[in-house]
Design an enzyme around this catalytic site. Sequence first.
Site: not given
Ligand code: MG
Length: 464
Positions: A102, A244, A246, A248
């Site tokens: 992340s 961020d 990744d 999400d």
């Molecule tokens: Mg993330």
Amino acid sequence: MKGRDILGRLFGTSGVRGVVNEELTAEIAVRLGKAIGTYFEDTVVIASDTRDSGGMIKAAVAAGLMSVGARVIDIGVAPTPALQYYVGSHDGMSGGVMITASHNPPEFNGIKCIGPTGQELIREGEEKIESLFEEDIECKEWDAVGTFEYGSNAIERYIDAILRRVDAAAIRAAKFTVVLDCANGAACVSTPLLLSRLGVRAITLNANPQGDFPGHPSEPTEENLRDLIALVRSTGADLGIAHDGDADRVIFISDTAEYVSGEKSLALVAKYVLSNRPGLVVTPVSSSSMVEEVVKEMESTIMYTAIGSPIVARAMFENKAVFGGEENGGLIFPKHQLCRDGAMSVAAMLECMVKGGKLSEQLETLPKYYTEKRKIDCPNSLKSSLLRHLKEVNKTVRADMTDGLKLLYDDGWVLARPSGTEPKFRIYSESKDKDMALHRANETEIKAIEFVERVLTPANKDDA
Ligand code: MG
């Protein structure tokens, strides 16, 4: 193994994380792959973010999965929610594995498990995988090992699904200009495509996938987004967007180049979603009362959970919530899928601007709260007694124990909770009155420090 955290867990609050080839090695990844493959039994979809070690960890997990007979489908570099959508929307998928750390620095990587519906695996599932990890799992015979294939069109299908959830024609007609910062992460493969499909002119920053994150660290803090903020200001764009690592999560910059905190976007999007469909909104106890106030204004209800996106998603599923999310920019749109979704949040924010006007003007309508945060040292062995002590010394105050201790006042609250990953105790204080927020944060911090020091003094240890 070195990757275990202080509680002896393999999985932390967001999967297994560690520095590559120190805590998280290829050997551990193979072993974890075997445990995950045994747990899921059949077809497992796998993806990674843009980190340099992604190929190594992914190959090792995939080898472990196949060695115990699982079929592996690799969808390449993808945001976590794109993997989740692939798992949830295809028949016959047993689960997914995302290789990402992340927002952590580039030397980290991680392994996160996704259940068959596309939701993050909850704690019970992780515990089963942890116990399988401890076992010596036998590999299958040569003719029963799993197969490997590449999954196609994962990103395109994910973007198509988002487009079906918004008024794409109205967004196209608005002819927005945005500045997009992909942080050299997984968003590079998805959000530029989403914006082009929505007819949005996008000026991009750090939109080339690079695993050492040369642009800036991948946590979208105000400091890390200085280039984005400056570019929004100089171009007069309608919106700034930052993901961020990744993708999400998303953080927005307003048309007046203001950094919009995650709780403000949570409150604004909640207001917009509820204007179309009143209902239940779910968020962790750490979220600002700004969200609750907005939800109540919309004649809807709020439900608080413990901290952690899988817990929020689970509560949303069980209680048929219409919206939910965390104050860190992780918004969940249950009609689309029950997980945090950065690209879906971008599309929703653009629609919110089409219907409600400039972001800067919408921000003006939000209730105002002040927040103070503290972090004190507290040995893990003292965490629960400190929590009991703070409850005892505040026994006249109304308290909520959903996660840590939340003291509820008419104008605000104080949340005191032990960190799950380090020997620290966190204190958050929020109030409509700035001085009161500061006063309560200081007061709680002093009480906590006094207790820890008193108990840690050898002379007093016997009395404690
Ligand atoms: Mg993330």
